[in-house]
Design a protein around this motif. Sequence first.
Motif, mmCIF file in Angstrom:
data_model
loop_
_atom_site.group_PDB
_atom_site.id
_atom_site.type_symbol
_atom_site.label_atom_id
_atom_site.label_comp_id
_atom_site.label_asym_id
_atom_site.label_seq_id
_atom_site.Cartn_x
_atom_site.Cartn_y
_atom_site.Cartn_z
ATOM 1 N N ILE A 85 53.822 9.824 65.628
ATOM 2 C CA ILE A 85 54.395 8.634 64.984
ATOM 3 C C ILE A 85 53.244 7.926 64.289
ATOM 4 C CG2 ILE A 85 55.458 6.372 65.332
ATOM 5 C CD1 ILE A 85 57.083 7.538 67.610
ATOM 6 N N GLY A 86 53.349 7.776 62.973
ATOM 7 C CA GLY A 86 52.242 7.180 62.214
ATOM 8 C C GLY A 86 50.966 7.953 62.492
ATOM 9 N N GLY A 87 49.927 7.242 62.883
ATOM 10 C CA GLY A 87 48.638 7.895 63.154
ATOM 11 C C GLY A 87 48.453 8.306 64.600
ATOM 12 N N ALA A 88 49.487 8.121 65.442
ATOM 13 C CA ALA A 88 49.366 8.471 66.870
ATOM 14 C C ALA A 88 50.048 9.802 67.134
ATOM 15 C CB ALA A 88 50.009 7.384 67.728
ATOM 16 N N GLN A 89 49.385 10.640 67.933
ATOM 17 C CA GLN A 89 49.931 11.971 68.185
ATOM 18 C C GLN A 89 49.755 12.356 69.650
ATOM 19 O OE1 GLN A 89 47.901 15.253 66.210
ATOM 20 N NE2 GLN A 89 49.857 16.304 65.930
ATOM 21 N N VAL A 90 50.769 13.069 70.183
ATOM 22 C CA VAL A 90 50.600 13.690 71.501
ATOM 23 C C VAL A 90 49.651 14.860 71.263
ATOM 24 C CG1 VAL A 90 51.725 14.895 73.406
ATOM 25 C CG2 VAL A 90 52.926 13.032 72.234
ATOM 26 N N GLN A 92 55.292 3.095 70.310
ATOM 27 C CA GLN A 92 56.541 3.789 69.993
ATOM 28 C C GLN A 92 56.485 5.233 70.484
ATOM 29 O OE1 GLN A 92 57.468 3.230 65.819
ATOM 30 N NE2 GLN A 92 58.353 1.229 66.243
ATOM 31 N N LEU A 93 55.311 5.843 70.367
ATOM 32 C CA LEU A 93 55.185 7.226 70.838
ATOM 33 C C LEU A 93 55.295 7.272 72.366
ATOM 34 C CD1 LEU A 93 54.845 10.126 69.941
ATOM 35 C CD2 LEU A 93 52.369 9.790 69.851
#
Length: 319
Positions: free
Chosen positions: A253-258, A279-280
């Motif tokens: 989500i956006g610049g955040a990643q699992v 949100q992530l």
Amino acid sequence: MAVHDSFSQQLCALLKEGSLQGEEPLSQHTTFQIGGPAQWLVTPCAEDEVLGVAALCHQEGMPLHVLGSGSNVLVADEGVRGVVLKLAEGFAEVTLGEDGCIQAQAGAANEHIAAVAQQAGLAGFEFASGIPGTIGGAAVMNAGAYGGQLSDVAQWVRCLTPKGEVRRISAEEAHWGYRQSLMMEEGYLVLEVGLNLTPDDPAAIQERMDDLRQRREEKQPLDMPSAGSTFKRPEGHFAGKLIQDAGMQGCRIGGAQVSSKHAGFIVNCGGATAQDVRQLIQAVQERVRTDAGILLEPEVRQWGFPPASRVCPNLSSAS
Ligand SMILES: Cc1cc2nc3c(=O)[nH]c(=O)nc-3n(C[C@H](O)[C@H](O)[C@H](O)COP(=O)(O)OP(=O)(O)OC[C@H]3O[C@@H](n4cnc5c(N)ncnc54)[C@H](O)[C@@H]3O)c2cc1C
């Protein structure tokens, strides 16, 4: 404004020059590299400064947030009001005592304490050598890794209570559990920690530390900004495996990643906002709850957010 000016003047009077910054971006003080400004960031060098700032905040009803290395904190994009007291490099004395004892001020880095212990031939702190935080943060979080945790080696913790008393708390009183402590429950500020370690061969200690470092480097996305494991380990499970099984590894989500290297970590791929990460986190929680019937509880401490609300995240799969 006048109230704030007078407050900052009082802060200045308590501190050495250069220890106070106004509207300082916390993205520069967290390993996530995320977070809006602290109204005031204070980096004390001495215990009387810490006590003075805490007393002033109490007297003026000003919120006080304690930060170590910022390796387990997600700060809101709007930042936080009040004072952020950063106990790190300037408040980091480590003293070697008799009979395997080490005393460390709260801002001492785990990595440094581990090096001091290794050189002195004292074993037991190897597990913490790769945990990128301070001993104060480790005491509050009961940080642990590879079968060790702070409560195994901590003998006492000297704290400032919210009532302004300095108390030395024994290990029995500290209520350490999995990522929890009395200090967390009661809002105690950790000033100093006493460790009790065991004599051993320095070369053997170094070998164990090297082995753990290698295991971390192989498994964890250490080249990306993160706050380590995003979620606590649910009893009988591993958060990373549940997230992987739910098909969330690599989701963004956006610049955040699992993380595609370790699904237990959320990483900042560049330009992630705190809102992206929040949100992530919620998207992962919802998917794992649907998939496995387990609610993952965040381990990362979240600052400056309103109470959790439902969101409809704009989720995309990793390419
Ligand atoms: C790459 C990576 C790997 C990690 N691996 C591990 C791991 O293996 N095991 C593990 O347990 N954690 C791990 N973490 C998480 C983190 O490093 C630990 O939780 C660490 O103990 C936090 O210490 P800190 O000084 O950074 O605290 P911060 O992140 O600054 O603060 C964390 C919490 O402690 C409070 N706090 C900090 N210092 C004090 C103090 N002196 N007095 C009172 N409250 C205080 C803060 O208010 C906050 O609530 C990892 C993080 C990263 C980025």
